[in-house]
Motif scaffolding. Structure first.
Motif, PDB file in Angstrom:
ATOM      1  N   ASN A 129      -3.307  81.591 -13.054  1.00  0.00           N
ATOM      2  CA  ASN A 129      -3.994  80.441 -13.306  1.00  0.00           C
ATOM      3  C   ASN A 129      -4.890  80.677 -13.963  1.00  0.00           C
ATOM      4  N   MET A 130      -4.995  78.870 -14.831  1.00  0.00           N
ATOM      5  CA  MET A 130      -5.891  79.011 -15.910  1.00  0.00           C
ATOM      6  C   MET A 130      -7.255  78.549 -15.127  1.00  0.00           C
ATOM      7  N   GLN A 131      -7.867  79.374 -13.984  1.00  0.00           N
ATOM      8  CA  GLN A 131      -8.554  79.049 -13.901  1.00  0.00           C
ATOM      9  C   GLN A 131     -10.127  80.093 -14.336  1.00  0.00           C
ATOM     10  N   GLN A 132      -9.771  80.902 -15.642  1.00  0.00           N
ATOM     11  CA  GLN A 132     -10.491  82.098 -15.629  1.00  0.00           C
ATOM     12  C   GLN A 132     -10.183  82.357 -16.869  1.00  0.00           C
ATOM     13  N   ALA A 133     -10.295  83.044 -17.917  1.00  0.00           N
ATOM     14  CA  ALA A 133     -10.422  83.828 -18.638  1.00  0.00           C
ATOM     15  C   ALA A 133     -11.058  85.474 -19.104  1.00  0.00           C
ATOM     16  N   VAL A 134     -10.333  85.866 -19.452  1.00  0.00           N
ATOM     17  CA  VAL A 134     -10.025  87.418 -18.767  1.00  0.00           C
ATOM     18  C   VAL A 134     -10.546  88.198 -20.761  1.00  0.00           C
ATOM     19  N   CYS A 135     -11.541  88.906 -20.638  1.00  0.00           N
ATOM     20  CA  CYS A 135     -11.763  89.303 -22.241  1.00  0.00           C
ATOM     21  C   CYS A 135     -11.475  90.826 -22.210  1.00  0.00           C
ATOM     22  N   LEU A 136     -10.008  91.136 -23.153  1.00  0.00           N
ATOM     23  CA  LEU A 136      -9.440  92.296 -22.961  1.00  0.00           C
ATOM     24  C   LEU A 136     -10.247  93.218 -23.395  1.00  0.00           C
ATOM     25  N   CYS A 160     -14.473  87.123 -27.036  1.00  0.00           N
ATOM     26  CA  CYS A 160     -15.832  87.536 -26.010  1.00  0.00           C
ATOM     27  C   CYS A 160     -17.177  87.676 -26.122  1.00  0.00           C
ATOM     28  N   GLU A 161     -17.936  86.306 -25.307  1.00  0.00           N
ATOM     29  CA  GLU A 161     -19.472  85.991 -26.324  1.00  0.00           C
ATOM     30  C   GLU A 161     -20.953  87.233 -25.953  1.00  0.00           C
ATOM     31  N   ALA A 162     -20.042  88.669 -24.809  1.00  0.00           N
ATOM     32  CA  ALA A 162     -20.652  89.928 -24.528  1.00  0.00           C
ATOM     33  C   ALA A 162     -20.120  91.169 -25.564  1.00  0.00           C
ATOM     34  N   CYS A 163     -18.706  91.132 -26.095  1.00  0.00           N
ATOM     35  CA  CYS A 163     -18.891  91.410 -27.359  1.00  0.00           C
ATOM     36  C   CYS A 163     -17.334  91.912 -28.547  1.00  0.00           C
ATOM     37  N   HIS A 164     -17.394  90.953 -28.528  1.00  0.00           N
ATOM     38  CA  HIS A 164     -16.519  90.108 -29.023  1.00  0.00           C
ATOM     39  C   HIS A 164     -14.900  90.266 -28.942  1.00  0.00           C
ATOM     40  N   GLY A 165     -15.238  90.843 -27.875  1.00  0.00           N
ATOM     41  CA  GLY A 165     -13.475  91.488 -27.584  1.00  0.00           C
ATOM     42  C   GLY A 165     -12.449  89.728 -27.825  1.00  0.00           C
ATOM     43  N   MET A 166     -11.099  90.402 -27.540  1.00  0.00           N
ATOM     44  CA  MET A 166     -10.053  89.616 -27.460  1.00  0.00           C
ATOM     45  C   MET A 166     -10.236  88.900 -26.073  1.00  0.00           C
ATOM     46  N   LEU A 167     -10.715  87.512 -25.833  1.00  0.00           N
ATOM     47  CA  LEU A 167     -10.038  85.943 -24.544  1.00  0.00           C
ATOM     48  C   LEU A 167      -8.238  86.520 -24.149  1.00  0.00           C
ATOM     49  N   LYS A 168      -8.111  86.510 -22.762  1.00  0.00           N
ATOM     50  CA  LYS A 168      -6.300  85.821 -23.002  1.00  0.00           C
ATOM     51  C   LYS A 168      -6.566  85.085 -21.104  1.00  0.00           C
ATOM     52  N   PRO A 169      -6.496  84.326 -21.732  1.00  0.00           N
ATOM     53  CA  PRO A 169      -6.596  82.781 -20.165  1.00  0.00           C
ATOM     54  C   PRO A 169      -5.675  84.418 -19.188  1.00  0.00           C
ATOM     55  N   ASN A 170      -5.839  84.274 -17.929  1.00  0.00           N
ATOM     56  CA  ASN A 170      -5.366  83.958 -16.875  1.00  0.00           C
ATOM     57  C   ASN A 170      -4.348  84.150 -16.320  1.00  0.00           C
ATOM     58  N   ALA A 171      -3.283  83.252 -16.833  1.00  0.00           N
ATOM     59  CA  ALA A 171      -2.196  82.673 -16.642  1.00  0.00           C
ATOM     60  C   ALA A 171      -1.754  83.798 -17.421  1.00  0.00           C
ATOM     61  N   VAL A 172      -0.543  84.297 -16.545  1.00  0.00           N
ATOM     62  CA  VAL A 172       0.807  85.537 -17.235  1.00  0.00           C
ATOM     63  C   VAL A 172       1.608  84.906 -18.389  1.00  0.00           C
ATOM     64  N   LEU A 173       1.458  85.922 -19.219  1.00  0.00           N
ATOM     65  CA  LEU A 173       1.943  84.661 -20.718  1.00  0.00           C
ATOM     66  C   LEU A 173       3.647  85.633 -20.348  1.00  0.00           C
ATOM     67  N   PHE A 174       5.029  85.685 -21.458  1.00  0.00           N
ATOM     68  CA  PHE A 174       5.884  85.853 -21.297  1.00  0.00           C
ATOM     69  C   PHE A 174       5.732  87.683 -21.388  1.00  0.00           C
ATOM     70  N   GLY A 175       6.015  88.471 -21.189  1.00  0.00           N
ATOM     71  CA  GLY A 175       6.490  89.991 -20.985  1.00  0.00           C
ATOM     72  C   GLY A 175       5.338  90.812 -20.794  1.00  0.00           C
ATOM     73  N   GLU A 176       4.184  89.838 -19.760  1.00  0.00           N
ATOM     74  CA  GLU A 176       3.116  90.386 -19.462  1.00  0.00           C
ATOM     75  C   GLU A 176       3.296  90.260 -17.993  1.00  0.00           C
ATOM     76  N   GLN A 177       2.563  92.393 -17.374  1.00  0.00           N
ATOM     77  CA  GLN A 177       3.036  92.115 -16.066  1.00  0.00           C
ATOM     78  C   GLN A 177       3.289  90.763 -14.990  1.00  0.00           C
ATOM     79  N   LEU A 178       3.809  90.903 -13.833  1.00  0.00           N
ATOM     80  CA  LEU A 178       2.948  89.026 -13.144  1.00  0.00           C
ATOM     81  C   LEU A 178       1.668  90.318 -12.503  1.00  0.00           C
ATOM     82  N   PRO A 179       0.524  90.189 -11.743  1.00  0.00           N
ATOM     83  CA  PRO A 179       0.168  91.152 -10.670  1.00  0.00           C
ATOM     84  C   PRO A 179       0.892  90.919  -9.215  1.00  0.00           C
ATOM     85  N   TYR A 180       0.916  92.656  -9.233  1.00  0.00           N
ATOM     86  CA  TYR A 180       1.484  93.351  -8.342  1.00  0.00           C
ATOM     87  C   TYR A 180       1.270  93.080  -7.373  1.00  0.00           C
ATOM     88  N   ASP A 181       0.292  92.537  -6.362  1.00  0.00           N
ATOM     89  CA  ASP A 181      -0.047  92.709  -5.527  1.00  0.00           C
ATOM     90  C   ASP A 181       0.413  90.576  -5.339  1.00  0.00           C
TER      91      ASP A 181
END
Ligand code: APR
Length: 260
Positions: A129-136, A160-181
């Motif tokens: 979903n697009m509710q959050q973005a996560v820092c990789l 990322c404001e904390a570590c300047h890492g790469m932010l990715k939206p929580n949406a699943v991109l092509f080639g990305e694993q779907l959430p297993y559970d």
């Protein structure tokens, strides 16, 4: 579709719902077009304006230009936070209120089923979903509204404001694993239902498109509500090529009349 044939088909689906022990509703982008969110494969859809090859996980993490494009596409107003549920979403939520819905399995990232009132625990978001973005980098989560403000102010690749890492939206991109559970539970629900209703999907993206196949293989009745054809049309017990809002409203009106 002619009025009387839509009414007759709606009646048929309502009777299937009344007699079902476990109803699973499966939705795609077509349920949200009446909320102003474009779908992907209709004329004028997202893949007529963006190249799907640009929207892979591999490109997102390796190519800044691809990241800029993906944030631009995902950050487009209505695609994320401004859209409201439409009649079809509310009809599905009413089936839940009537105690007729086992769960919703959705490919959509717009959160509109939850906004319409389906309990979060009954919505399985196969593509995130697009509710959050996560820092990789450090795993920090950010509410999307916060990221959207930064995008609206012209920031093209929020980090990322904390570590300047790469932010990715929580949406699943092509080639990305779907959430297993989520995928496991959705597969089990599809195999365990006796009525499976597809609303607004071309059923061409896997593994999501396995869900109706699992249901039919387990002996469930299949209903498809979709404006265009799908590879599962021949397996459908009821096929309605009409708009989701109008169709689902008529179906739920009839279910309501039968339970009184
Ligand atoms: N009522 C009924 N059907 C509709 C409506 C409507 N108002 N609007 C569009 N449709 C139908 C279209 O005719 C089309 O068949 O909904 C379907 C939407 O299909 P897609 O655009 O392919 O969307 P979807 O099936 O959800 O795509 C699956 O592909 O790009 C990826 O990750 C993305 O989750 C998406 C996945």
């Amino acid at each position: 579709m002619a009025e009387d044939s839509l009414d007759a088909l709606a009646q048929e689906v309502a009777e299937l719902i009344i007699n079902a022990k476990k109803l699973v509703v499966f939705t795609g982008a077509g349920i949200s077009t009446e909320s102003g969110i474009p779908d992907f494969r209709s004329p004028g859809g997202i893949w007529s304006r963006f190249d799907p090859d640009d929207f892979t996980y591999q490109k997102f993490v390796s190519d800044p230009e691809s990241r800029r494009k993906q944030w631009r596409m995902l950050g487009e107003g209505h695609l994320t936070t401004l859209a409201e549920p439409n009649l079809a979403h509310y009809a599905v939520a009413e089936l839940d209120e009537m105690g007729r819905l086992d769960c919703v399995i959705t490919q959509n990232i717009d959160h509109l089923h939850q906004k319409a009132g389906v309990p979060a625990g009954k919505v399985f978001e196969l593509h995130g979903n697009m509710q959050q973005a996560v820092c990789l980098g450090c795993g920090q989560l950010y509410p999307f509204e916060q990221i959207k403000l930064r995008l609206d102010k012209g920031e093209e690749i929020p980090d990322c404001e904390a570590c300047h890492g790469m932010l990715k939206p929580n949406a699943v991109l092509f080639g990305e694993q779907l959430p297993y559970d989520v995928l496991t539970e959705a597969s089990n629900r599809s195999s365990g239902c006796d009525l499976f209703i597809v609303i607004g999907s071309t059923l061409v993206v896997y593994p999501a498109a396995y869900m109706p196949i699992y249901a039919v293989q387990a002996g469930a009745r299949l209903v498809i509500v979709n404006l265009s054809s799908t590879p599962m049309d021949r397996e459908a017990d009821v096929l309605i090529n009409a708009k989701a809002g109008e169709t689902m409203t008529r179906i739920v009106e009839r279910v309501r009349g039968m339970v009184k």
